[in-house]
Design an enzyme around this catalytic site. Structure first.
Site, PDB file in Angstrom:
ATOM      1  CB  CYS A  75      32.251  39.848  31.811  1.00  0.00           C
ATOM      2  SG  CYS A  75      32.382  39.729  33.565  1.00  0.00           S
ATOM      3  CG  HIS A 161      40.614  33.113  29.835  1.00  0.00           C
ATOM      4  ND1 HIS A 161      40.496  33.701  30.661  1.00  0.00           N
ATOM      5  CD2 HIS A 161      39.508  33.506  28.953  1.00  0.00           C
ATOM      6  CE1 HIS A 161      39.175  34.183  30.660  1.00  0.00           C
ATOM      7  NE2 HIS A 161      38.573  34.281  29.763  1.00  0.00           N
ATOM      8  CD  GLU A 210      38.319  38.959  35.498  1.00  0.00           C
ATOM      9  OE1 GLU A 210      37.862  39.551  34.470  1.00  0.00           O
ATOM     10  OE2 GLU A 210      37.687  38.624  36.826  1.00  0.00           O
ATOM     11  CB  CYS A 219      37.399  35.016  36.126  1.00  0.00           C
ATOM     12  SG  CYS A 219      37.542  35.632  34.503  1.00  0.00           S
ATOM     13  N   GLY A 222      37.080  32.933  32.847  1.00  0.00           N
ATOM     14  CA  GLY A 222      38.373  32.240  33.375  1.00  0.00           C
ATOM     15  C   GLY A 222      37.975  30.952  33.900  1.00  0.00           C
TER      16      GLY A 222
END
Length: 276
Positions: A75, A161, A210, A219, A222
């Site tokens: 994260c 992703h 997410e 994110c 992301g």
């Protein structure tokens, strides 16, 4: 059990951060869901746990749990909050720290202006490393979702992703397609779904649905995945400003076999104690 915690956010992507160095922390999925619940608990997108490293030469171990109680690999916004947390809590005075995660090592640096730069590691594209069910490694894949065929790029930033380009993120079907992409059968471990609008060669707008959390304000992984996908598709050039609903990140990537660098803010909202 009483636990001390800090509530933090990176561009509105919010976290409950727990010190597992000075207090014993062992939580069940039910307790994690309670912490993450915005009505009955503290409320957050993810719970972050700071622990002692299991390997010599590292500063900390970093574990991430989604609000649904599941542990995940990485994260980016949380990593920035991690750095600020360990400094504010007096756990280190180093400005650059090396941290162990589920998927490997990351290097985090607290900048003089208060922003945090994270070496997010080298992106991976092989379908087996995402994982994504496909034989070949290509830049763009077709993915059947509902009654449409979407063009996606798949990237692992330590977590999976799927990035697609949209004309306008404000009108993108994030709420409709996000859950369908997240749980698509071709992603055996589910996936984070990114919706990217290219503004120019050095700027994008981004929304991310997410895995295990739904759409968040921002994110970090992301943002990294979207920029990497955009550069590989010839749409972007490094560095890139990524505008999320919570604010801006700067992402830099030098190309194949090089790490992605992410810079942005991290904020402590409040600290407290909760009984579980």
């Amino acid at each position: 059990m009483k636990l001390k915690f800090s509530k933090m956010h990176g561009l509105g992507n919010d976290f409950v951060v727990l010190d597992g160095v000075r207090q014993q922390v062992s939580l069940t999925p039910e307790q994690l869901r309670y912490l993450g619940d915005r009505h009955f608990g503290v409320g957050c997108d993810q719970i972050l746990l700071v622990e002692r490293p299991s390997q010599a030469g590292l500063d900390f171990r970093y574990r991430i749990f989604n609000a649904d109680g599941g542990e995940v690999e990485q994260c980016g916004n949380g990593a920035r909050c991690f750095v600020r947390f360990v400094h504010e809590q007096g756990l280190t005075d180093k400005r650059e720290i090396r941290v162990e995660t589920m998927k490997g090592l990351i290097t985090l640096r607290l900048e003089g202006d208060g922003n945090v730069t994270v070496d997010m590691g080298i992106p991976r594209f092989s379908p087996a490393e995402i994982p994504f069910l496909h034989d070949d490694d290509v830049v763009i894949y077709n993915l059947d979702v509902a009654d449409e065929t979407l063009e996606i790029s798949v990237v692992s930033m330590g977590n999976p992703h799927a990035v697609q380009v949209v004309d306008c993120v404000d009108r993108a079907p994030v709420g409709e397609h996000g859950p369908l992409i997240e749980s698509h059968e071709r992603f055996p471990q589910r996936v984070n779904a990114g919706f990217m609008q290219v503004v120019d060669k050095h700027a994008i707008r981004l929304r991310v649905y997410e895995r295990g959390a739904g759409e968040t304000m921002a994110c970090g992984t992301g943002a990294c995945a979207a920029v990497v996908a955009g550069i590989r598709r010839g749409l972007l050039e490094s560095p890139v400003r990524v505008t999320t609903r919570g604010g801006d990140l700067t992402i830099a990537w030098g190309g194949e076999a090089r790490p992605v660098m992410m810079t942005g803010p991290a904020v402590t909202v409040f600290s407290g104690e909760i009984e579980l």
